[in-house]
Enzyme design. Structure first.
Site, PDB file in Angstrom:
ATOM      1  N   GLU A 157       9.935  10.464   4.024  1.00  0.00           N
ATOM      2  CA  GLU A 157      10.883  10.077   2.976  1.00  0.00           C
ATOM      3  C   GLU A 157      12.311  10.077   3.516  1.00  0.00           C
ATOM      4  OE1 GLU A 157       9.545   9.675  -0.876  1.00  0.00           O
ATOM      5  OE2 GLU A 157       8.669   8.751   0.894  1.00  0.00           O
ATOM      6  N   HIS A 215       1.886   4.011  -4.213  1.00  0.00           N
ATOM      7  CA  HIS A 215       1.813   5.435  -3.909  1.00  0.00           C
ATOM      8  C   HIS A 215       0.370   5.897  -3.803  1.00  0.00           C
ATOM      9  CE1 HIS A 215       3.263   9.448  -3.457  1.00  0.00           C
ATOM     10  NE2 HIS A 215       2.509   9.853  -4.466  1.00  0.00           N
TER      11      HIS A 215
END
Length: 130
Positions: A79, A127
């Protein structure tokens, strides 16, 4: 995360081009996928023939140019906004215009991921989690 996504896809008869930044990481990813598949064989959840077929649907590469014919990319890096933006900037240069550019992010706004591209209309969230 990428190895798990790749495993799920090849087990669903979807060809996967696994791109990594260096040979060490690529071999590690391929070995992880092989272990995932062989684990299913060991548990009796997958035949050896189906495991071989699934693994034959996996191709490991080190260069973005190997993604020139794909229909979808699923990015699964850490991330990090600038890293994701750099990846998507490279992807839009090499992937065909119909290619869906997906990110596995769970916390970064898709508009931010695609901010440094002209491909915001084909960037989606995909996701995956265990």
């Amino acid at each position: 995360m990428g190895s798990g996504i790749a495993t799920a896809l090849i087990l669903s008869n979807i060809y996967v081009v696994l791109k990594e930044i260096n040979n060490e990481y690529l071999l590690k990813g391929i070995k992880t996928i092989e272990a995932n598949v062989q684990g299913l064989v060991s548990k009796g959840k997958l035949t050896a023939d189906k495991a071989d077929k699934a693994l034959s649907m996996l191709k490991g590469v080190l260069d973005y140019s190997d993604l020139k014919d794909v229909d979808m990319v699923i990015e699964a890096v850490i991330e990090n906004v600038s890293l994701k933006q750099a990846i998507f900037s490279e992807l839009e240069k090499v992937c065909p215009s119909h290619c869906i550019l997906a990110t596995n992010t769970s916390s970064i706004d898709l508009n931010i991921v695609g901010a440094k591209t002209s491909s915001q209309d084909r960037i989606v969230g995909a996701h995956f989690f265990r």
